[in-house]
Design an enzyme around this catalytic site. Structure first.
Site, mmCIF file in Angstrom:
data_model
loop_
_atom_site.group_PDB
_atom_site.id
_atom_site.type_symbol
_atom_site.label_atom_id
_atom_site.label_comp_id
_atom_site.label_asym_id
_atom_site.label_seq_id
_atom_site.Cartn_x
_atom_site.Cartn_y
_atom_site.Cartn_z
ATOM 1 N N ASN A 86 36.528 42.908 38.310
ATOM 2 C CA ASN A 86 36.560 41.465 38.851
ATOM 3 C C ASN A 86 37.065 40.609 37.783
ATOM 4 O O ASN A 86 37.574 39.496 38.282
ATOM 5 C CB ASN A 86 35.229 41.093 39.316
ATOM 6 C CG ASN A 86 34.874 39.699 39.436
ATOM 7 O OD1 ASN A 86 35.487 39.216 40.336
ATOM 8 N ND2 ASN A 86 33.980 39.246 38.543
ATOM 9 N N SER A 140 41.842 41.322 43.959
ATOM 10 C CA SER A 140 43.204 40.887 43.916
ATOM 11 C C SER A 140 43.108 39.486 44.643
ATOM 12 O O SER A 140 41.879 38.819 44.661
ATOM 13 C CB SER A 140 44.070 41.626 44.627
ATOM 14 O OG SER A 140 45.303 41.521 44.766
ATOM 15 N N TYR A 154 50.108 33.590 37.193
ATOM 16 C CA TYR A 154 48.788 34.119 38.073
ATOM 17 C C TYR A 154 49.271 35.072 39.156
ATOM 18 O O TYR A 154 48.696 36.242 39.207
ATOM 19 C CB TYR A 154 47.923 32.781 38.555
ATOM 20 C CG TYR A 154 46.699 33.257 39.335
ATOM 21 C CD1 TYR A 154 45.548 34.200 38.471
ATOM 22 C CD2 TYR A 154 46.719 33.287 40.639
ATOM 23 C CE1 TYR A 154 44.682 34.528 39.382
ATOM 24 C CE2 TYR A 154 45.651 33.750 41.443
ATOM 25 C CZ TYR A 154 44.587 34.554 40.503
ATOM 26 O OH TYR A 154 43.470 34.959 41.326
ATOM 27 N N LYS A 158 48.653 39.171 39.597
ATOM 28 C CA LYS A 158 48.098 39.965 40.624
ATOM 29 C C LYS A 158 49.070 40.883 41.532
ATOM 30 O O LYS A 158 48.547 41.784 42.082
ATOM 31 C CB LYS A 158 47.302 38.762 41.572
ATOM 32 C CG LYS A 158 46.130 38.036 41.030
ATOM 33 C CD LYS A 158 44.977 39.128 40.598
ATOM 34 C CE LYS A 158 43.890 38.143 40.178
ATOM 35 N NZ LYS A 158 42.607 38.804 39.802
HETATM 36 P P1 NAP Z 1 35.075 32.780 38.016
HETATM 37 O O1 NAP Z 1 33.725 32.063 38.464
HETATM 38 O O2 NAP Z 1 35.805 31.924 36.800
HETATM 39 O O3 NAP Z 1 34.776 34.186 37.441
HETATM 40 C C1 NAP Z 1 35.453 34.951 36.673
HETATM 41 C C2 NAP Z 1 34.858 35.569 35.442
HETATM 42 O O4 NAP Z 1 35.865 36.577 34.761
HETATM 43 C C3 NAP Z 1 33.949 35.247 34.524
HETATM 44 O O5 NAP Z 1 32.732 36.033 34.657
HETATM 45 C C4 NAP Z 1 34.669 35.149 33.313
HETATM 46 O O6 NAP Z 1 33.808 35.321 32.203
HETATM 47 C C5 NAP Z 1 35.493 36.521 33.600
HETATM 48 N N1 NAP Z 1 36.375 36.780 32.636
HETATM 49 C C6 NAP Z 1 37.539 35.975 32.110
HETATM 50 N N2 NAP Z 1 38.029 36.629 31.148
HETATM 51 C C7 NAP Z 1 37.447 37.634 30.877
HETATM 52 C C8 NAP Z 1 37.705 38.572 29.779
HETATM 53 N N3 NAP Z 1 38.573 38.611 28.788
HETATM 54 N N4 NAP Z 1 37.069 39.771 29.725
HETATM 55 C C9 NAP Z 1 35.576 39.809 30.419
HETATM 56 N N5 NAP Z 1 35.445 38.909 31.535
HETATM 57 C C10 NAP Z 1 36.375 37.841 31.671
HETATM 58 O O7 NAP Z 1 36.119 33.089 39.060
HETATM 59 P P2 NAP Z 1 35.911 33.900 40.403
HETATM 60 O O8 NAP Z 1 36.840 33.243 41.435
HETATM 61 O O9 NAP Z 1 34.648 34.734 40.519
HETATM 62 O O10 NAP Z 1 36.829 35.331 39.864
HETATM 63 C C11 NAP Z 1 36.731 36.528 40.044
HETATM 64 C C12 NAP Z 1 37.944 37.300 40.290
HETATM 65 O O11 NAP Z 1 38.301 36.918 41.564
HETATM 66 C C13 NAP Z 1 39.120 37.153 39.431
HETATM 67 O O12 NAP Z 1 40.024 38.230 39.368
HETATM 68 C C14 NAP Z 1 40.009 35.990 40.341
HETATM 69 O O13 NAP Z 1 41.579 36.052 39.762
HETATM 70 C C15 NAP Z 1 39.760 36.682 41.623
HETATM 71 N N6 NAP Z 1 40.044 35.594 42.915
HETATM 72 C C16 NAP Z 1 39.248 34.658 42.715
HETATM 73 C C17 NAP Z 1 39.725 33.770 43.769
HETATM 74 C C18 NAP Z 1 38.823 32.483 44.223
HETATM 75 O O14 NAP Z 1 39.488 31.534 44.836
HETATM 76 N N7 NAP Z 1 37.770 31.924 43.300
HETATM 77 C C19 NAP Z 1 41.016 33.863 44.456
HETATM 78 C C20 NAP Z 1 41.434 35.152 44.475
HETATM 79 C C21 NAP Z 1 41.249 35.805 43.478
HETATM 80 P P3 NAP Z 1 33.444 34.378 31.111
HETATM 81 O O15 NAP Z 1 32.253 33.321 31.672
HETATM 82 O O16 NAP Z 1 33.240 35.099 30.098
HETATM 83 O O17 NAP Z 1 34.876 33.452 31.199
#
Ligand code: NAP
Length: 301
Positions: A86, A140, A154, A158
């Site tokens: 994730n 993804s 970005y 993906k």
């Molecule tokens: P989020 O709340 O920002 O969570 C992202 C997580 O990834 C955080 O826990 C962050 O940890 C961690 N992270 C970043 N860099 C890292 C690293 N080098 N090693 C380990 N952990 C790391 O955002 P989210 O929306 O839940 O994102 C989760 C996944 O869903 C991502 O892959 C994102 O691309 C994908 N996604 C999200 C959306 C959306 O609309 N939210 C849409 C499509 C895909 P830290 O606290 O340490 O920074």
């Protein structure tokens, strides 16, 4: 079924990572929550015993930490049923606005981090789990199917993950019982917004009249969904007997798949005639030419 599952989750400090960890725990499962700063989960760790929740430090850019996390999981629980790959972040930037360094850092996390976790997960499912098997869920994005302005890096990260995942899934032997699913997430309100990197726009992309970075504006008009329901659906994927390679989560993600599928179909229909008269080489001729090119070393390695 979640009650009998052991999950390893990356990026569990916030958003989907944390929500999925909470959902697993609320349903009686075991969560190995990995994150860069373990203190960020101290509240959750105070609510569950170590037999249910293990919080491990893991920066997915660090291959040693990935190996250590899986080794600790083996030591603590003996098996892992589901890996939720994730961790990731977003880079809002026109192609010309981002430095190569920040774009490479994005790939180090979103692509190489996810790749290294995937490789370790597959190895663990095959060589540690007894009986063999496991579920790998990739975080993804609709951006991994269709690229958007201000998100080219970005979306590329993906897309790369999508390509890797599809190839990986195709080469896993069925008897290993390893199922891989790419979760095509739409737009959700998590910490992705505040965690997003936003280098200043290249001056050429600022509208002279409005002084706005026009390629970025659509990102402020997109509605976002509540992530809690999606976290439950992510857990549901791991309960499916025969999970698909790809699952869209969110109405916008479903629309993206439809639009992309339709557009690819239309392009194929419009241009198929161009290829009809391109002559096909026989496999014998192809292999013979390959043999000549590789000086007799034309074996499949
Ligand atoms: P989020 O709340 O920002 O969570 C992202 C997580 O990834 C955080 O826990 C962050 O940890 C961690 N992270 C970043 N860099 C890292 C690293 N080098 N090693 C380990 N952990 C790391 O955002 P989210 O929306 O839940 O994102 C989760 C996944 O869903 C991502 O892959 C994102 O691309 C994908 N996604 C999200 C959306 C959306 O609309 N939210 C849409 C499509 C895909 P830290 O606290 O340490 O920074």
């Amino acid at each position: 079924m979640i009650a009998s599952q052991i999950w390893l989750i990356t990026g569990a400090s916030s958003g989907f990572g944390r929500l999925v960890a909470e959902t697993v725990l609320e349903n009686g499962g075991i969560a190995i929550a990995t994150l860069r700063n373990p203190d960020a989960l101290s509240d959750l760790a105070s609510r569950y015993p170590p037999s249910k929740l293990s919080v491990l430090k893991l920066d997915v850019r660090n291959a040693d930490e990935i190996r250590d996390a899986f080794a600790q999981a083996k030591e603590l629980f003996g098996r892992i049923d589901v890996v939720f790959n994730n961790a990731g972040f977003t880079l809002m930037s026109e192609a010309e606005s981002a430095s190569e360094d920040v774009a490479r850092e994005l790939f180090d996390v979103n692509f190489w981090g996810a790749v290294n976790v995937s490789r370790e997960a597959v190895r663990f499912f095959r060589e540690v789990n007894n009986p063999q098997g496991g579920r790998l869920l990739q975080a993804s994005s609709a951006g991994g199917i269709e690229s958007l302005s201000a998100l080219p890096y970005y979306c590329a990260s993906k897309h790369a993950l999508e390509g890797f995942t599809e190839g990986l899934a195709a080469e896993l032997r069925p008897e290993w019982n390893i199922k891989v699913t790419s979760i095509v997430l739409g737009s959700y309100h998590t910490n992705a917004g505040p965690n997003m990197k936003r280098p200043p726009p290249h001056p050429a992309y600022i509208d002279a009249d409005t002084q706005q970075p026009t390629a970025r504006l659509h990102l402020y008009t997109k509605p976002a969904a509540y992530p809690e329901a999606a976290a439950h659906l992510i857990c549901k994927i791991a309960e499916l007997q025969d999970p698909p390679l790809r699952v869209p989560l969110g109405q916008d993600a479903v629309e993206t798949l439809r639009r992309k599928g339709q557009s690819l179909l239309e392009t194929a229909e419009e241009y198929h005639a161009w290829s009809e008269n391109v002559p096909l080489m026989s496999i014998e001729e192809f292999l013979s030419k390959l043999k000549q090119q590789t000086a007799g070393a034309a074996t499949v390695n």
